[in-house]
Design an enzyme around this catalytic site. Structure first.
Site, PDB file in Angstrom:
ATOM      1  N   ARG A  19       0.833  -1.208   0.000  1.00 40.06           N
ATOM      2  CA  ARG A  19       0.000   0.000   0.000  1.00 40.06           C
ATOM      3  C   ARG A  19       0.871   1.262   0.000  1.00 40.06           C
ATOM      4  NH1 ARG A  19      -2.547  -0.053   4.805  1.00 40.06           N
ATOM      5  NH2 ARG A  19      -1.578   1.871   5.471  1.00 40.06           N
ATOM      6  N   TYR A  25     -17.105  13.935 -15.922  1.00 38.99           N
ATOM      7  CA  TYR A  25     -17.664  12.602 -15.711  1.00 38.99           C
ATOM      8  C   TYR A  25     -18.648  12.671 -14.529  1.00 38.99           C
ATOM      9  CZ  TYR A  25     -17.722   7.656 -14.414  1.00 38.99           C
ATOM     10  OH  TYR A  25     -18.109   6.385 -14.082  1.00 38.99           O
ATOM     11  N   ASP A  67      -8.167  16.889 -15.458  1.00 42.29           N
ATOM     12  CA  ASP A  67      -8.420  15.489 -15.785  1.00 42.29           C
ATOM     13  C   ASP A  67      -8.115  15.328 -17.272  1.00 42.29           C
ATOM     14  OD1 ASP A  67      -9.510  13.038 -16.515  1.00 42.29           O
ATOM     15  OD2 ASP A  67     -11.155  13.176 -15.071  1.00 42.29           O
ATOM     16  N   LYS A  74      -8.957   3.983 -19.280  1.00 41.92           N
ATOM     17  CA  LYS A  74      -9.350   4.388 -20.650  1.00 41.92           C
ATOM     18  C   LYS A  74      -8.188   4.209 -21.628  1.00 41.92           C
ATOM     19  CE  LYS A  74     -12.859   5.577 -18.208  1.00 41.92           C
ATOM     20  NZ  LYS A  74     -13.882   4.588 -17.974  1.00 41.92           N
TER      21      LYS A  74
END
Ligand code: LCS
Length: 410
Positions: A59, A112, A184, A209
């Site tokens: 992590r 989005y 973004d 994407k």
């Protein structure tokens, strides 16, 4: 500094993030581990104290993930990357790091759907004020600043309207007022647009994407320009926990190597699909950044080197005709997401942008009849033939006006 800092994006995508040691693998192997053994207790303590470099727990850092993070920082021109479990995890981690109670954020209206929901619904719960504006209008952006504005969040081109924001002008406005600009860059990828060239402070992506490109991973990445933001975000990502697993990082890094080739074909195909749609009398309007009919066509040419793969349009028969078309495609797939090698078609008002609610969609000019196509890398004549047969089926009952003349050039 890496060896590829001055290389072209086409070269960078192939080599970025690759370690070059003798007798070691050419691509980063998958370190499918949660934890790393210390040499002794003093070594473990030194790693935790940050006195020695090394891996502790996945992590907090993992070599496979770090290779992708390095690649993304090289491609965007930022300090270092932070790979996240999804694009939404990247956006959430960024905003939670840069904002606190009492701060104000300005956000693009065309984003989005869940990004809008995060800014409008979740951030106010923690005392963060927000103003949603059309960031393609500099006047609206300027009017939205308050003394406590800390972040301007832009999606350009916006999902799904493809509205384009002037990054250079907005960065100037924000920086004069002590605010940071986050972009973004999912729709463009660093091949088509490099926001940091225009002064942007932090770039975020959905890796899901174009960057991965093969519809088999959900992931996100943050690339801050400044070391101090990277350090804050690394701590936040570790504490909030939305990290990317090593196998996903390996797949995205693999996909990245063909990004430049794929973007070239996405652009070529999308341009042809957009021009074909614009020539059809059944089509009410079409948006693609590199069509001359796009309201910010000149700005698109200034800050983007290609138009990407997304085309939005509305049929004359509105929602009913759009649904009929989506239900009739055969080669194209009716599915959300975008940026993969396959052509996808979807309906934002009832799918990707349903969560933001009708009022927010109307404000963002996401009409009920808007259909979005993520144009893939298949043979473009076959994509158009499929869309054409679906269009004919969906609009067979609508009386045909005279054919339109083609409006757009390149
Ligand atoms: N940013 C943009 C511009 C996006 O289009 C998406 C997802 C995200 C962030 C979030 O990324 P994720 O968490 O899904 O990795 N866009 C989607 C879309 O248009 N269809 O399905 C997902």
């Amino acid at each position: 500094m890496s060896d590829h800092d001055h290389a072209s994006p086409e070269t960078k995508v192939v080599h970025a993030g690759a370690a070059r040691y003798e007798h070691l693998p050419v691509v980063p192997p998958i370190y499918q581990v949660s934890t790393f053994a210390f040499k002794n207790a003093a070594h473990g303590a030194a790693l935790f104290a940050g006195d020695k470099p090394g891996y502790i727990y996945s992590r907090m850092g993992n070599p496979t993930v770090e290779a992708l993070e390095t690649a993304m920082a090289e491609l965007e021109g930022g300090y270092r990357g932070l790979a996240c479990g999804s694009g939404m995890a990247a956006i959430h981690t960024t905003l939670v790091t840069l904002l606190q109670s009492g701060d104000h954020i300005i956000c693009s209206e065309a984003v989005y759907g869940p990004t809008c929901t995060l800014v409008e619904t979740y951030l106010p719960r923690f005392g963060i004020e927000q103003t949603i504006v059309d960031t393609s209008s500099l006047d609206e952006v300027e009017a939205a600043f308050k003394p406590n504005t800390r972040v301007v969040f832009i999606e350009t081109p916006g999902n799904p309207t493809l509205a384009i924001a002037d990054m250079e002008a907005i960065c100037k406005m924000a920086h004069e007022r002590g605010a940071l600009v986050v972009v973004d860059n999912t729709f463009m990828s660093p091949i088509c647009q490099q926001p940091m060239k225009w002064g942007v402070d932090v770039v975020v992506h959905s890796l899901t994407k174009f960057l991965n490109g093969h519809a088999d991973v959900v992931g996100g990445v943050i690339v801050p320009k400044e070391q101090k933001h990277y350090t804050q975000m690394r701590k936040a990502l570790n504490h909030l926990g939305g990290v990317l697993p090593p196998f996903e990082a390996f797949l995205v890094h693999r996909g990245l190597k063909t990004l430049a080739l794929r973007m070239e074909r996405h652009h070529e195909n999308a341009m042809k699909v957009a021009q074909w749609l614009e020539s059809r009398s059944e089509v009410e309007w079409v948006r693609y950044p590199m069509l001359k009919s796009h309201p910010q066509y000149e700005l698109a040419c200034k800050q983007m080197s290609c138009g990407g793969g997304i085309v939005s349009f509305e049929l004359k028969g509105g929602l009913e005709a759009g649904r009929g078309m989506m239900d009739s495609v055969k080669l194209c797939t009716l599915a959300v997401s975008l940026g993969g090698v396959e052509t996808l078609i979807q309906h934002p008002a009832s799918m990707t942008h349903a969560s933001m609610g009708r009022e927010a969609r109307v404000r963002a000019k996401i009409t009920d009849g808007l259909v979005r196509v993520s144009v893939g890398i298949e043979n473009v004549d076959e994509i158009i033939a499929d869309l054409e047969q679906a269009l004919q089926k969906a609009t067979a009952h609508i009386p045909k006006p005279q054919p339109k003349l083609q409006k757009s050039g390149t």
